[in-house]
Motif scaffolding. Sequence first.
Motif, mmCIF file in Angstrom:
data_model
loop_
_atom_site.group_PDB
_atom_site.id
_atom_site.type_symbol
_atom_site.label_atom_id
_atom_site.label_comp_id
_atom_site.label_asym_id
_atom_site.label_seq_id
_atom_site.Cartn_x
_atom_site.Cartn_y
_atom_site.Cartn_z
ATOM 1 N N GLN A 47 7.566 -43.371 59.192
ATOM 2 C CA GLN A 47 6.226 -42.984 59.636
ATOM 3 C C GLN A 47 5.541 -44.131 60.378
ATOM 4 O O GLN A 47 4.854 -43.905 61.377
ATOM 5 C CB GLN A 47 5.372 -42.530 58.455
ATOM 6 C CG GLN A 47 5.806 -41.219 57.857
ATOM 7 C CD GLN A 47 5.703 -40.076 58.858
ATOM 8 O OE1 GLN A 47 4.813 -40.031 59.691
ATOM 9 N NE2 GLN A 47 6.624 -39.151 58.782
ATOM 10 N N ASN A 48 5.736 -45.357 59.895
ATOM 11 C CA ASN A 48 5.158 -46.515 60.589
ATOM 12 C C ASN A 48 5.773 -46.682 61.969
ATOM 13 O O ASN A 48 5.070 -46.968 62.941
ATOM 14 C CB ASN A 48 5.335 -47.785 59.765
ATOM 15 C CG ASN A 48 4.376 -47.838 58.599
ATOM 16 O OD1 ASN A 48 3.250 -47.354 58.688
ATOM 17 N ND2 ASN A 48 4.811 -48.414 57.497
ATOM 18 N N GLN A 51 4.396 -43.988 64.229
ATOM 19 C CA GLN A 51 3.007 -44.257 64.594
ATOM 20 C C GLN A 51 2.941 -45.350 65.655
ATOM 21 O O GLN A 51 2.134 -45.268 66.586
ATOM 22 C CB GLN A 51 2.201 -44.652 63.358
ATOM 23 C CG GLN A 51 0.732 -44.804 63.644
ATOM 24 C CD GLN A 51 -0.111 -44.675 62.413
ATOM 25 O OE1 GLN A 51 0.068 -43.740 61.642
ATOM 26 N NE2 GLN A 51 -1.018 -45.604 62.221
ATOM 27 N N ARG A 55 1.411 -44.855 69.332
ATOM 28 C CA ARG A 55 0.366 -45.761 69.808
ATOM 29 C C ARG A 55 0.697 -46.310 71.185
ATOM 30 O O ARG A 55 -0.144 -46.326 72.084
ATOM 31 C CB ARG A 55 0.248 -46.915 68.810
ATOM 32 C CG ARG A 55 -1.110 -47.258 68.404
ATOM 33 C CD ARG A 55 -1.069 -48.389 67.397
ATOM 34 N NE ARG A 55 -1.918 -49.459 67.849
ATOM 35 C CZ ARG A 55 -3.228 -49.398 67.835
ATOM 36 N NH1 ARG A 55 -3.819 -48.324 67.388
ATOM 37 N NH2 ARG A 55 -3.950 -50.387 68.276
ATOM 38 N N TYR A 67 -9.385 -44.517 70.163
ATOM 39 C CA TYR A 67 -8.815 -43.216 69.809
ATOM 40 C C TYR A 67 -7.333 -43.270 69.458
ATOM 41 O O TYR A 67 -6.731 -42.235 69.195
ATOM 42 C CB TYR A 67 -9.051 -42.226 70.948
ATOM 43 C CG TYR A 67 -10.516 -42.056 71.251
ATOM 44 C CD1 TYR A 67 -11.357 -41.429 70.341
ATOM 45 C CD2 TYR A 67 -11.053 -42.559 72.423
ATOM 46 C CE1 TYR A 67 -12.706 -41.302 70.604
ATOM 47 C CE2 TYR A 67 -12.400 -42.432 72.701
ATOM 48 C CZ TYR A 67 -13.224 -41.800 71.773
ATOM 49 O OH TYR A 67 -14.561 -41.669 72.036
ATOM 50 N N LEU A 68 -6.762 -44.452 69.433
ATOM 51 C CA LEU A 68 -5.351 -44.588 69.072
ATOM 52 C C LEU A 68 -5.199 -44.520 67.557
ATOM 53 O O LEU A 68 -6.093 -44.952 66.818
ATOM 54 C CB LEU A 68 -4.802 -45.920 69.586
ATOM 55 C CG LEU A 68 -4.717 -46.064 71.099
ATOM 56 C CD1 LEU A 68 -4.259 -47.466 71.459
ATOM 57 C CD2 LEU A 68 -3.783 -45.041 71.702
ATOM 58 N N PRO A 69 -4.074 -44.007 67.080
ATOM 59 C CA PRO A 69 -3.858 -43.990 65.628
ATOM 60 C C PRO A 69 -3.762 -45.425 65.102
ATOM 61 O O PRO A 69 -3.246 -46.310 65.779
ATOM 62 C CB PRO A 69 -2.547 -43.232 65.455
ATOM 63 C CG PRO A 69 -1.896 -43.241 66.784
ATOM 64 C CD PRO A 69 -2.952 -43.435 67.805
ATOM 65 N N CYS A 70 -4.267 -45.641 63.915
ATOM 66 C CA CYS A 70 -4.235 -46.990 63.353
ATOM 67 C C CYS A 70 -3.866 -46.923 61.876
ATOM 68 O O CYS A 70 -3.766 -45.855 61.296
ATOM 69 C CB CYS A 70 -5.583 -47.669 63.523
ATOM 70 S SG CYS A 70 -6.916 -46.797 62.705
ATOM 71 N N TYR A 73 1.399 -46.897 56.796
ATOM 72 C CA TYR A 73 1.780 -46.135 55.623
ATOM 73 C C TYR A 73 2.300 -47.110 54.572
ATOM 74 O O TYR A 73 3.162 -47.930 54.869
ATOM 75 C CB TYR A 73 2.866 -45.116 55.968
ATOM 76 C CG TYR A 73 2.341 -43.950 56.761
ATOM 77 C CD1 TYR A 73 1.910 -42.800 56.119
ATOM 78 C CD2 TYR A 73 2.268 -43.999 58.142
ATOM 79 C CE1 TYR A 73 1.422 -41.721 56.841
ATOM 80 C CE2 TYR A 73 1.782 -42.929 58.877
ATOM 81 C CZ TYR A 73 1.355 -41.805 58.213
ATOM 82 O OH TYR A 73 0.872 -40.750 58.926
#
Length: 82
Positions: A47-48, A51, A55, A67-70, A73
């Motif tokens: 998941q990391n 992500q 990104r 608005y980028l995922p941060c 996990y």
Amino acid sequence: MSGLRYVAAAILTLAATGCGKKEEETEVVPPGFCKTEAECQPTADRQNAYQNELREKLASQGVHQEYLPCGKYVVRKAPNGF
């Protein structure tokens, strides 16, 4: 009345045979939960990585930093497993 006795005898017979075959109880782990931290770590790593890729992809498309995922996990202990 004798029909009722046959039904009662059949029910008792089935109940007696059903009680004699108790199987070993196994621990049920719900989907999404692991028994140990080591079992969950590969999922968190995947998941990391996903992500980070997302990104980078969104940043290259011009999406604003806000608005980028941060976040990351992290494997945490839940009440019924990891």
